[in-house]
Design an enzyme around this catalytic site. Structure first.
Site, short mmCIF file in Angstrom:
data_model
loop_
_atom_site.label_atom_id
_atom_site.label_comp_id
_atom_site.label_asym_id
_atom_site.label_seq_id
_atom_site.Cartn_x
_atom_site.Cartn_y
_atom_site.Cartn_z
N LYS A 21 58.68 46.03 75.06
CA LYS A 21 60.00 45.95 75.70
C LYS A 21 59.96 45.90 77.15
O LYS A 21 60.41 45.04 77.63
CB LYS A 21 60.64 47.34 75.47
CG LYS A 21 62.13 47.30 75.61
CD LYS A 21 62.76 48.74 75.23
CE LYS A 21 62.78 49.17 73.92
NZ LYS A 21 63.07 50.56 73.62
N ARG A 90 63.30 54.56 78.38
CA ARG A 90 63.12 54.05 77.17
C ARG A 90 61.73 53.86 76.44
O ARG A 90 60.82 53.57 77.26
CB ARG A 90 63.61 52.67 77.17
CG ARG A 90 64.92 52.53 77.97
CD ARG A 90 65.53 51.12 78.18
NE ARG A 90 65.78 50.23 76.86
CZ ARG A 90 65.97 49.03 76.96
NH1 ARG A 90 66.15 48.29 78.24
NH2 ARG A 90 66.28 48.27 75.83
N GLY A 99 63.43 52.37 65.14
CA GLY A 99 63.95 53.59 64.88
C GLY A 99 62.94 54.92 64.99
O GLY A 99 63.23 56.08 64.81
N MET A 101 60.89 55.62 67.71
CA MET A 101 60.86 56.50 68.95
C MET A 101 62.10 56.56 69.59
O MET A 101 63.21 55.99 69.26
CB MET A 101 59.78 56.13 69.86
CG MET A 101 58.11 56.49 69.21
SD MET A 101 56.97 56.03 70.06
CE MET A 101 57.40 54.23 70.26
N ARG A 335 62.77 40.00 72.61
CA ARG A 335 61.45 39.89 71.73
C ARG A 335 61.62 38.72 70.80
O ARG A 335 62.79 38.24 70.28
CB ARG A 335 61.13 41.23 71.25
CG ARG A 335 62.07 41.51 70.27
CD ARG A 335 61.83 42.69 69.44
NE ARG A 335 62.98 43.13 68.67
CZ ARG A 335 63.20 44.28 68.30
NH1 ARG A 335 62.58 45.40 68.68
NH2 ARG A 335 64.46 44.60 67.69
N HIS A 451 51.20 56.40 45.51
CA HIS A 451 50.54 56.14 44.16
C HIS A 451 51.30 54.91 43.36
O HIS A 451 50.75 54.02 43.09
CB HIS A 451 50.60 57.42 43.22
CG HIS A 451 49.84 57.33 41.81
ND1 HIS A 451 50.57 56.77 40.65
CD2 HIS A 451 48.57 57.17 41.43
CE1 HIS A 451 49.74 56.56 39.95
NE2 HIS A 451 48.37 56.83 40.42
N SER A 776 28.54 31.56 42.79
CA SER A 776 30.22 31.88 42.90
C SER A 776 30.25 33.60 43.04
O SER A 776 29.61 34.33 42.27
CB SER A 776 30.83 31.40 41.67
OG SER A 776 32.31 31.98 41.55
N CYS A 844 35.36 33.41 43.04
CA CYS A 844 36.09 33.43 42.00
C CYS A 844 36.84 34.96 41.74
O CYS A 844 37.61 35.14 40.66
CB CYS A 844 35.52 32.85 40.90
SG CYS A 844 34.11 33.85 40.19
N TYR A 864 34.34 26.61 48.62
CA TYR A 864 35.76 26.77 48.16
C TYR A 864 35.94 28.10 47.68
O TYR A 864 35.15 29.03 47.60
CB TYR A 864 35.85 25.73 46.61
CG TYR A 864 35.04 26.69 45.68
CD1 TYR A 864 35.46 27.41 44.58
CD2 TYR A 864 33.69 26.28 45.39
CE1 TYR A 864 34.77 27.87 43.43
CE2 TYR A 864 32.86 26.71 44.49
CZ TYR A 864 33.30 27.40 43.63
OH TYR A 864 32.46 27.84 42.60
P1 ADP Z 1 65.70 51.21 70.97
O1 ADP Z 1 64.15 50.67 70.99
O2 ADP Z 1 65.81 51.87 69.98
O3 ADP Z 1 66.48 49.60 70.63
P2 ADP Z 1 66.42 51.29 73.59
O4 ADP Z 1 65.28 51.45 74.48
O5 ADP Z 1 66.59 49.37 73.55
O6 ADP Z 1 66.08 51.75 72.25
O7 ADP Z 1 67.81 51.63 73.89
C1 ADP Z 1 68.91 52.06 73.10
C2 ADP Z 1 70.08 51.48 73.24
O8 ADP Z 1 70.37 51.66 74.65
C3 ADP Z 1 70.15 49.83 73.31
O9 ADP Z 1 71.30 49.43 72.73
C4 ADP Z 1 69.81 49.47 74.66
O10 ADP Z 1 70.50 47.98 74.97
C5 ADP Z 1 70.69 50.47 75.35
N1 ADP Z 1 70.17 50.73 76.96
C6 ADP Z 1 68.89 50.89 76.96
N2 ADP Z 1 68.94 51.03 78.49
C7 ADP Z 1 69.96 50.84 79.09
C8 ADP Z 1 70.40 50.72 80.43
N3 ADP Z 1 69.78 50.61 81.42
N4 ADP Z 1 71.70 50.64 80.54
C9 ADP Z 1 72.66 50.23 79.42
N5 ADP Z 1 72.18 50.08 78.27
C10 ADP Z 1 70.90 50.67 77.94
MG MG Z 2 66.56 48.15 71.74
#
Ligand code: ADP
Ligand code: MG
Ligand code: MG
Length: 892
Positions: A21, A90, A99, A101, A335, A451, A776, A844, A864
């Protein structure tokens, strides 16, 4: 060490340090895109924080310096009561961990700055209080472990008291009251007041993001996805922009192409008057991104332009997060986007057409496992089947069957010819027979290393695990208001993890039809097939490794040849000893005299010859490696237990037991405690007179027969389980005599080589090569004997635990263990070739079709790999990728 980087200081290649990020926010900043100002605290700081017990020398001062710069740039101070700067804190690791962190928005708000915020927004009290209540909620949950449900319940209550449907129906007064409730909740759960000092809020949030790296769920996720545990997360501090300022504001997510099919065009969702997570959390109904054109044409056009810039810059599909604040567009994340297997192929080929990347790069961007996914039969979704629930797709495939809840019932029902799905809370080694009998396995607990998952993958069986909404009892399960009883039919998709009620029709994969020659890629107007064709053709051009197949019948060989096999690397002759030939084999095993034995051998020889001829015909012109008989002979006899019972019962009744008793004695005599290490392979050939000779003669005769038909046979005789050169020399001397006699002047050439599957053979390969035309590697046995594991016993018994503990990241039977077993392969290759530079080298074992392992075999310099017919295309692709990667095409 520098711990904090301003966005202007970073770039996309610094993911290790700034997380995905942070690195991409920096990249977008430097591209001149509208990114709110901010800075990123490095993964190094996180690692230091976690290892030192929460202190990082100098970090505090560095953060202060960067905060000051940020405040100057924004012309506002963090949490200033009159005119506050607010920030988000963030998380962002090198690899995306969706989801796992947390992020805290609106940091800097308190009882005073909430009024300042309202003034900034032209007296918008509602917005200010909404932002404040979000801060307390996110901060409470993420930083102070207050259960999220406490806040959700309170919000729900506020709405129902008011008779409001959505959160936007709450007005400023309602939200102000809610903030009071939230603060009380916070104090009740934490024992202290919600912190009013903005800097303290920010510091606590940063520390919480650091700590979230080691939260249970994050640890579990990393293990499942094989992400190293020591990378740490970066933390980005970003000045807030607001999508919740009214109808001219909003927030959205978008992809630059369709991530499920790869089709061009923009895809996304937009939500007016909302903040952050609201879009994905589904609190209100979003609109398709295209609607933004109507809502705010200027922002829409700008967004489309930015998406094109990003694609052009990253040369790939991107996903993005954005916010519009009163008509002004802000980019919050991008990304290179995740995509389905089908989209990966389609997009890669499209980008070649658009001249964005070359074919080497396109091939690099798809994987053998994605190709494997495209080769599984799929469910036909046209009937819109009802999804019961979703779990973890643990072992791909599409399975349909009646539900059973115990291994015994699975075995019984399968014996009656029914298809069953074994449903369990979790499986354990006692369930093994049931898992073998079932079409598929569904569990409510455990992830990709449980398992059930490990065993199912080992068996190539469809498995969905961790479907945690299921309530499984002894004869039914319930989910979302449905009760499914034993005997009801369900369908499970091991790729997506989806579970459907009833029978969903299964359709063959079009990619397989293409490989089968059913679909002419030039005529098919199907972008996926065309993309696969193009990339596979390129892989074939690039690869150095040849790809052969393991096949025992003409039918398998023919199919494999259509899939691109360049010969047979392993024909297991013991499969020719089964069925109606069993009786002859029994006679052979039970023979008391040379005459009896020779009679049985002479009867078997023409049958074997016919088998080989069929195989040689199908592979005309290509090499066919035939392995002399390998398994212990008692595998061809009835089991000791069954026979003993049968004889005892017959005796009790006073019946004739002559033949059965003779058989029983033979079985007793041949019983072994460790059959895998017993009388098998070359040992059989050296002990049972005439056995190998019969097979060698049949092979030579078949070859001569094909040559007589004008064909071009290229037989290779392979001796299994050799550990010493003397074993091979003995077999070779006898075989050469027979071959010379049979072949005469037909021009047929027969190679003689050996498997390298006993560690001693690998370690004395320099000597063994004196007597071998080829090696082989039998990597299954080499893994068993290298690790001292007997596969049948260990996979079901404790591998899940080894995976859980991280002793290995993946079963060494699935992917070759480079350091140990792989080292044996390397030693044997080097020393074998030192003796005989033209020694042919192949593999093989099942590893021959495993993507990771193919790269290793390329690196070691084998000639091969050989694998099952369905894995042939996967090996072709990976061999091409390996060749390009090792050639170091760093032009990317
Ligand atoms: P995740 O990795 O779970 O997507 P983010 O760090 O991207 O978490 O942030 C969660 C939400 O908050 C995202 O929808 C992001 O666009 C929004 N967000 C993060 N930083 C800001 C900011 N500075 N202003 C407005 N929205 C933000
Ligand atoms: Mg995000
Ligand atoms: Mg073997």
């Amino acid at each position: 060490m520098k711990f904090v980087y301003d966005f202007a200081e970073g770039n996309k290649d610094l993911k290790d340090l700034l997380g995905g990020k942070g690195a991409n926010l920096a990249e977008m900043t430097n591209l001149g895109l509208p990114v709110p100002a901010g800075f990123t605290i490095t993964t190094e700081a996180c690692k230091e924080y976690l290892s030192s017990g929460a202190h990082v020398d100098g970090l505090d001062e560095e953060i202060s310096a960067h905060l000051e710069t940020l405040e100057e740039a924004m012309g506002r101070k963090l949490g200033d009561p009159a005119d506050p700067l607010l920030v988000s804190v963030r998380s962002g690791a090198k690899f995306s961990m969706p989801g796992m962190m947390e992020t805290v928005l609106n940091v800097g708000l308190n009882d005073e700055s909430v009024s300042g915020l309202s003034r900034q927004a032209g007296g918008n009290d509602r917005f200010a209080w909404d932002s404040y209540r979000r801060l307390i909620q996110m901060f409470g949950k993420t930083v102070c472990d207050v259960p999220g449900s406490a806040f959700e319940d309170a919000l729900h209550e506020a709405k129902s008291t008011k008779g409001a449907k959505d959160d936007i129906d709450l007005d400023a007064e309602d939200l102000k009251a809610l903030v009071g409730v939230y603060k009380d909740l916070f104090a009740k759960h934490t024992g202290h007041e919600f912190p009013q000092d903005p800097r303290e809020q920010m510091d606590l949030a940063i520390a919480a993001v650091f700590r979230s790296w080691n939260a249970d769920r994050a640890v579990l996720y990393r293990r499942q996805e094989r992400i190293p545990g020591d990378l740490g997360t970066a933390v980005s501090v970003v000045s807030m922009v607001f999508g919740n300022l009214g109808p001219d504001s909003g927030t959205g997510v978008a992809f630059t192409r369709d991530p499920s099919t790869g089709a061009t065009g923009v895809y996304g969702d937009y939500l007016q008057n909302a903040q952050g997570e609201d879009v994905v959390a589904g609190i209100r109904n979003t609109v398709p991104l295209q609607d933004l054109e109507r809502i705010d044409k200027q922002s829409y056009d700008e967004l489309l332009g930015i998406m094109a810039t990003l694609e052009g810059h990253y040369h790939d599909l991107c996903d993005i997060e954005f916010t519009i604040e009163r008509g002004k567009l802000w980019m919050l994340q991008t990304r290179v986007g995740k995509r389905t297997a089908a989209a990966a192929f389609t997009i890669a080929a499209q980008l070649v057409d658009e001249e964005v990347i070359d074919l080497d790069e396109a091939m690099h961007r798809v994987t053998g496992s994605q190709l494997a996914q495209l080769m599984f039969p799929r469910f036909d979704m046209s009937g819109d089947p009802e999804v019961l629930t979703k779990g973890v797709g643990a072992s791909p495939g599409a399975a349909v069957g009646e539900v059973v809840f115990t291994a015994e019932h699975a075995v019984q029902a399968a014996a009656e010819g029914k298809n069953v799905i074994l449903v369990r809370r979790e499986t354990n080694p006692d369930d093994l027979p049931g898992m073998i009998a079932a079409q598929g396995i569904l569990t409510s607990r455990g992830g990709k290393t449980s398992h059930a998952a490990v065993v199912a993958r080992g068996m190539g069986k469809t498995c969905v695990c961790g479907a945690d909404e299921l309530r499984v009892s002894s004869d039914s399960f319930t989910v979302g208001g449905h009760t499914v009883n034993e005997g009801d039919t369900i369908s499970i998709d091991g790729t997506t993890g989806r579970v459907y009620l009833g029978e969903v029709p299964v359709q063959p994969s079009e990619v397989v039809r293409y490989f089968e020659g059913d679909l002419d890629p030039a005529l098919v107007n199907e972008p996926l097939v065309a993309a696969v064709h193009r990339i596979m053709t390129h892989a074939d051009e690039r690869r150095r490794l040849l790809v052969r197949t393991n096949a025992d019948t003409g039918r398998d060989a023919a199919r494999a040849r259509r899939f691109g096999a360049q010969g047979v690397g392993l024909c297991r002759t013991e499969h020719m000893f089964l069925g109606d030939r069993r009786e002859l084999v029994e006679r052979l095993i039970l023979a008391n005299t040379d005459d009896e034995r020779n009679e049985a051998l002479n009867a078997l020889r023409p049958l074997q010859k016919a088998d080989f001829l069929e195989l040689f015909r199908e592979m005309n012109g290509l090499p066919v490696t035939v392995r002399l008989i390998d398994p212990p002979l008692h595998e061809f006899l009835p089991s000791l237990e069954d026979l003993a019972v049968k004889v005892a019962v017959a005796k009790e009744r006073g019946e004739q037991v002559g033949r059965s008793e003779k058989m029983l004695n033979a079985v007793r005599r041949m019983h072994e405690s460790n059959p895998m290490l017993g009388m098998r392979g070359v040992r059989l050939g050296l002990v049972i007179p005439g056995l190998f000779a019969m097979q060698v003669r049949a092979i030579a005769e078949a070859a001569v027969a094909l040559a007589g038909e004008g064909g071009r046979p290229r037989p290779e005789i392979m001796v299994p389980l050799v550990g010493a050169v003397q074993e091979l020399e003995t077999v070779r001397t006898e075989a050469e005599k027979i071959i010379t006699e049979v072949v005469g002047d037909s021009g047929v050439e027969v190679l003689i080589g050996t498997m390298i599957e006993v560690p001693r053979a690998a370690l004395t390969a320099g000597q063994i090569a004196e007597a071998a035309d080829f090696f082989s590697f039998g990597t299954n046995d080499l893994t068993q004997m290298g690790w001292g594991f007997s596969r049948d016993d260990v996979e079901g018994a404790f591998f899940w635990r080894y995976l859980e503990l991280g002793i290995f990241g993946i079963s060494p039977f699935e992917s070759i263990d480079r350091e140990g077993v792989g080292r044996l392969v390397r030693i044997a290759s080097d020393e074998g070739r030192a003796t005989r530079p033209d020694l042919k080298l192949g593999v093989c074992g099942e590893h021959g079709g495993d993507p990771e392992s193919v790269h290793f075999f390329h690196e070691v310099g084998l000639d091969y790999v050989s694998c099952s017919p369905f894995r042939v295309p996967i090996a072709r692709l990976e061999a091409g990728r390996a060749a390009v990667e090792s050639a170091g095409s760093d032009h990317r």
